[in-house]
Motif scaffolding. Structure first.
Motif, PDB file in Angstrom:
ATOM      1  N   LYS A  80       1.020  -1.100  -0.107  1.00 57.66           N
ATOM      2  CA  LYS A  80       0.012   0.102   0.025  1.00 57.66           C
ATOM      3  C   LYS A  80       0.857   1.259  -0.026  1.00 57.66           C
ATOM      4  O   LYS A  80       1.897   1.264   0.523  1.00 57.66           O
ATOM      5  CB  LYS A  80      -1.000  -0.159   1.237  1.00 57.66           C
ATOM      6  CG  LYS A  80      -1.979  -1.284   1.201  1.00 57.66           C
ATOM      7  CD  LYS A  80      -2.853  -1.148   2.497  1.00 57.66           C
ATOM      8  CE  LYS A  80      -3.826  -2.263   2.537  1.00 57.66           C
ATOM      9  NZ  LYS A  80      -4.696  -2.257   3.538  1.00 57.66           N
ATOM     10  N   GLU A  81       0.168   2.053  -0.359  1.00 61.04           N
ATOM     11  CA  GLU A  81       1.180   3.440  -0.511  1.00 61.04           C
ATOM     12  C   GLU A  81       1.716   4.127   0.423  1.00 61.04           C
ATOM     13  O   GLU A  81       2.892   4.262   0.607  1.00 61.04           O
ATOM     14  CB  GLU A  81       0.316   4.702  -1.398  1.00 61.04           C
ATOM     15  CG  GLU A  81       1.221   5.948  -1.626  1.00 61.04           C
ATOM     16  CD  GLU A  81       0.581   6.921  -2.473  1.00 61.04           C
ATOM     17  OE1 GLU A  81       1.041   7.830  -2.607  1.00 61.04           O
ATOM     18  OE2 GLU A  81      -0.653   6.647  -3.293  1.00 61.04           O
ATOM     19  N   PRO A  82       1.252   4.266   1.726  1.00 53.77           N
ATOM     20  CA  PRO A  82       1.917   4.552   3.050  1.00 53.77           C
ATOM     21  C   PRO A  82       3.025   3.633   3.297  1.00 53.77           C
ATOM     22  O   PRO A  82       3.940   4.143   3.940  1.00 53.77           O
ATOM     23  CB  PRO A  82       0.640   4.409   4.019  1.00 53.77           C
ATOM     24  CG  PRO A  82      -0.696   4.449   3.186  1.00 53.77           C
ATOM     25  CD  PRO A  82      -0.366   3.855   1.918  1.00 53.77           C
ATOM     26  N   ASP A  83       2.915   2.112   3.022  1.00 53.88           N
ATOM     27  CA  ASP A  83       3.862   1.375   3.401  1.00 53.88           C
ATOM     28  C   ASP A  83       5.307   1.713   2.583  1.00 53.88           C
ATOM     29  O   ASP A  83       6.209   1.709   2.962  1.00 53.88           O
ATOM     30  CB  ASP A  83       3.749   0.042   3.477  1.00 53.88           C
ATOM     31  CG  ASP A  83       2.545  -0.164   4.628  1.00 53.88           C
ATOM     32  OD1 ASP A  83       2.522   0.526   5.825  1.00 53.88           O
ATOM     33  OD2 ASP A  83       1.858  -0.993   4.230  1.00 53.88           O
ATOM     34  N   GLY A 131       1.190  11.427 -11.323  1.00 55.28           N
ATOM     35  CA  GLY A 131       0.747  10.478 -12.344  1.00 55.28           C
ATOM     36  C   GLY A 131       0.033   9.468 -11.424  1.00 55.28           C
ATOM     37  O   GLY A 131      -0.308   9.340 -10.590  1.00 55.28           O
ATOM     38  N   ARG A 132      -0.600   8.644 -12.348  1.00 57.57           N
ATOM     39  CA  ARG A 132      -1.362   7.441 -11.938  1.00 57.57           C
ATOM     40  C   ARG A 132      -0.721   6.312 -11.199  1.00 57.57           C
ATOM     41  O   ARG A 132      -1.439   5.501 -10.451  1.00 57.57           O
ATOM     42  CB  ARG A 132      -2.057   6.914 -13.108  1.00 57.57           C
ATOM     43  CG  ARG A 132      -3.200   7.897 -13.602  1.00 57.57           C
ATOM     44  CD  ARG A 132      -4.244   7.334 -14.755  1.00 57.57           C
ATOM     45  NE  ARG A 132      -4.870   6.109 -14.118  1.00 57.57           N
ATOM     46  CZ  ARG A 132      -5.645   5.562 -15.059  1.00 57.57           C
ATOM     47  NH1 ARG A 132      -5.585   5.740 -16.225  1.00 57.57           N
ATOM     48  NH2 ARG A 132      -6.541   4.487 -14.534  1.00 57.57           N
ATOM     49  N   SER A 133       0.653   6.276 -11.402  1.00 55.56           N
ATOM     50  CA  SER A 133       1.344   5.002 -10.973  1.00 55.56           C
ATOM     51  C   SER A 133       1.925   5.716  -9.600  1.00 55.56           C
ATOM     52  O   SER A 133       2.826   6.456  -9.379  1.00 55.56           O
ATOM     53  CB  SER A 133       2.560   4.730 -11.664  1.00 55.56           C
ATOM     54  OG  SER A 133       3.614   3.823 -11.260  1.00 55.56           O
ATOM     55  N   MET A 134       1.480   4.720  -8.498  1.00 56.95           N
ATOM     56  CA  MET A 134       1.982   5.004  -7.293  1.00 56.95           C
ATOM     57  C   MET A 134       3.609   5.159  -6.978  1.00 56.95           C
ATOM     58  O   MET A 134       3.833   5.890  -6.370  1.00 56.95           O
ATOM     59  CB  MET A 134       1.189   4.088  -6.299  1.00 56.95           C
ATOM     60  CG  MET A 134       1.479   4.131  -4.820  1.00 56.95           C
ATOM     61  SD  MET A 134       3.234   3.343  -4.249  1.00 56.95           S
ATOM     62  CE  MET A 134       2.382   1.790  -4.003  1.00 56.95           C
ATOM     63  N   TRP A 135       4.180   4.119  -7.561  1.00 60.82           N
ATOM     64  CA  TRP A 135       5.464   3.785  -7.135  1.00 60.82           C
ATOM     65  C   TRP A 135       6.260   5.175  -7.910  1.00 60.82           C
ATOM     66  O   TRP A 135       7.093   5.437  -7.481  1.00 60.82           O
ATOM     67  CB  TRP A 135       5.944   2.623  -7.535  1.00 60.82           C
ATOM     68  CG  TRP A 135       6.134   2.370  -9.136  1.00 60.82           C
ATOM     69  CD1 TRP A 135       5.464   1.798  -9.970  1.00 60.82           C
ATOM     70  CD2 TRP A 135       7.300   2.827 -10.008  1.00 60.82           C
ATOM     71  NE1 TRP A 135       5.804   1.633 -11.304  1.00 60.82           N
ATOM     72  CE2 TRP A 135       6.997   2.404 -11.349  1.00 60.82           C
ATOM     73  CE3 TRP A 135       8.457   3.471  -9.622  1.00 60.82           C
ATOM     74  CZ2 TRP A 135       8.049   2.880 -12.248  1.00 60.82           C
ATOM     75  CZ3 TRP A 135       9.369   3.855 -10.750  1.00 60.82           C
ATOM     76  CH2 TRP A 135       8.852   3.364 -11.966  1.00 60.82           C
ATOM     77  N   ALA A 136       5.694   5.267  -9.187  1.00 59.34           N
ATOM     78  CA  ALA A 136       6.600   6.426  -9.865  1.00 59.34           C
ATOM     79  C   ALA A 136       6.324   7.894  -9.286  1.00 59.34           C
ATOM     80  O   ALA A 136       7.167   8.670  -9.044  1.00 59.34           O
ATOM     81  CB  ALA A 136       5.975   6.202 -11.443  1.00 59.34           C
ATOM     82  N   ARG A 137       5.066   7.998  -8.666  1.00 58.41           N
ATOM     83  CA  ARG A 137       5.030   9.349  -7.707  1.00 58.41           C
ATOM     84  C   ARG A 137       5.910   9.338  -6.452  1.00 58.41           C
ATOM     85  O   ARG A 137       6.603  10.489  -6.398  1.00 58.41           O
ATOM     86  CB  ARG A 137       3.316   9.248  -7.215  1.00 58.41           C
ATOM     87  CG  ARG A 137       2.283   9.489  -8.409  1.00 58.41           C
ATOM     88  CD  ARG A 137       1.181   9.996  -7.865  1.00 58.41           C
ATOM     89  NE  ARG A 137       0.588   9.240  -6.696  1.00 58.41           N
ATOM     90  CZ  ARG A 137      -0.149   8.116  -6.845  1.00 58.41           C
ATOM     91  NH1 ARG A 137      -0.389   7.644  -7.829  1.00 58.41           N
ATOM     92  NH2 ARG A 137      -0.318   7.359  -6.013  1.00 58.41           N
TER      93      ARG A 137
END
Length: 220
Positions: free
Chosen positions: A83-86, A125-131
């Protein structure tokens, strides 16, 4: 700079192990300190290893981190299943904590961060990891290091004989010559990546964010 004294993180992973291997072979690098959560099992006259579990708190080892003029930051995790916070905590918060400590202790340091192809500098952008990678790059490049760089490799060909190459590379390494011919920016070797980082520490570069083509050019 011809006497590089480098700190390497992530040396128990494929990229960090490869960068360490290149540094130990390169005469421009006189000393290497690796910070790991578990022992590497490697001995070399240039190498010093510090075992430290908590990268969010380096206070116990700060005295050992002084006197280095380069950091090759190869520590990272895959975003798959996170998940994004982790992912943000491990990718951004941890990296910035290490970098902030190092720039305070070694303001003349060159900091090289292994990012990835497709990283989103806009952070929107839409990509979590890329942001998250984009924000990490942006914040690192604002720190008052002597120089700081973000490297964005795509496919990385491992160094034969090292321990920590991902097993799937055994099945897809045959793609490398074709990919290099058709899309050279997306395909570099781990040796080229390590040499490029040494070049950045020694001479700098006219770009803060390096693509695969830049990595290959500097890694010759």
């Amino acid at each position: 700079m011809t006497d590089i004294k480098a700190i390497i993180t992530g040396a128990t992973g494929m990229v960090g192990e490869g960068v360490l291997h290149v540094c130990l072979q390169d005469p421009r690098v006189s000393a290497v300190l690796v910070i790991n959560r578990k022992p590497l099992g490697i001995q070399h006259p240039k190498l010093r290893e510090v075992i430290h579990a908590d990268f969010f708190d380096l206070s116990a080892i700060e005295s050992l981190l002084r006197g280095y003029n380069a950091c090759f930051f190869c520590l990272g995790v895959s975003s798959v299943g996170m998940k994004e916070p982790d992912y943000y905590r491990v990718t951004h918060t941890l990296t910035l904590n290490v970098a902030t400590s190092l720039v305070r202790l070694n303001p003349d340091m060159t900091f090289c961060y292994i990012s990835g192809a497709g990283t989103d500098s806009s952070e929107k952008g839409r990509s979590m990891w890329a942001r998250v990678k984009g924000k990490t790059e942006n914040d690192l490049l604002q720190l008052p290091f002597r120089r700081a760089f973000a490297l964005r490799p795509g496919f990385i060909k491992p160094i034969p004989g090292l321990q920590n190459a991902h097993s799937f590379y055994n099945y897809i390494n045959w793609l490398f010559p074709l990919g290099r011919a058709l899309y050279p920016s997306g395909f570099c070797t781990l040796t080229e990546l390590g040499r490029a980082m040494i070049h950045l520490a020694e001479e700098g570069y006219d770009k803060k964010i390096l693509s695969g083509k830049d990595i290959i050019a500097l890694g010759k």
